[in-house]
Scaffold this motif. Structure first.
Motif, PDB file in Angstrom:
ATOM      1  N   GLY A 148       0.913  -1.124   0.056  1.00  0.00           N
ATOM      2  CA  GLY A 148      -0.065  -0.168  -0.074  1.00  0.00           C
ATOM      3  C   GLY A 148       0.762   1.203  -0.132  1.00  0.00           C
ATOM      4  O   GLY A 148       0.506   2.184   0.941  1.00  0.00           O
ATOM      5  N   ASP A 165      -4.400   1.659  -0.699  1.00  0.00           N
ATOM      6  CA  ASP A 165      -4.578   0.440   0.226  1.00  0.00           C
ATOM      7  C   ASP A 165      -5.241  -0.742  -0.683  1.00  0.00           C
ATOM      8  O   ASP A 165      -6.255  -0.667  -1.410  1.00  0.00           O
ATOM      9  CB  ASP A 165      -5.552   0.556   1.436  1.00  0.00           C
ATOM     10  CG  ASP A 165      -5.776  -0.344   2.354  1.00  0.00           C
ATOM     11  OD1 ASP A 165      -5.574  -1.522   1.957  1.00  0.00           O
ATOM     12  OD2 ASP A 165      -6.128   0.074   3.354  1.00  0.00           O
ATOM     13  N   THR A 182      -1.607  -3.734   4.142  1.00  0.00           N
ATOM     14  CA  THR A 182      -2.555  -2.351   4.279  1.00  0.00           C
ATOM     15  C   THR A 182      -2.133  -1.384   4.579  1.00  0.00           C
ATOM     16  O   THR A 182      -1.581  -1.396   5.809  1.00  0.00           O
ATOM     17  CB  THR A 182      -3.978  -3.140   4.199  1.00  0.00           C
ATOM     18  OG1 THR A 182      -3.984  -3.407   5.603  1.00  0.00           O
ATOM     19  CG2 THR A 182      -4.208  -4.313   3.562  1.00  0.00           C
TER      20      THR A 182
END
Length: 98
Positions: A67, A71, A98
């Motif tokens: 990310g 994301d 993420t």
């Protein structure tokens, strides 16, 4: 297996999207008013099917889906892409940040 400058590439880092629900002050993405690329594998010129040759080349031991600019959980084809990678080589690791 893919070679670049006489080195074997075994790990590949993919930043698949600019989409993110956060507005972290240190993120470079939040400093841009209108990024041109919304998704790496889905843009006005190509769809992710075009990039399947990257997954077909073999020899990659790990894909890092990161990310850096967005994301990856918001990437529309994330699950499909992971399934495709694993179908090609079940021992390939997929790490998602993420």
């Amino acid at each position: 297996m893919y070679k670049f400058s006489n080195r074997v590439i075994e790990n590949l880092h993919l930043g698949v999207t600019w989409k993110c629900m956060l507005a972290c002050p240190e993120c470079a993405r939040t400093q841009l008013s209108n990024p041109k690329i919304k998704d790496l594998f889905v843009d006005e010129y190509y769809n992710w099917e075009y990039y399947k040759h990257v997954f077909d080349m073999g020899g990659i031991k790990e894909y890092l889906i990161c990310g850096n600019w967005g994301d990856p959980i918001y990437y529309k084809y994330l699950i499909e892409m992971c399934r495709y990678i694993k179908a090609k080589n079940p021992s390939t690791a997929i790490t998602i940040h993420t």
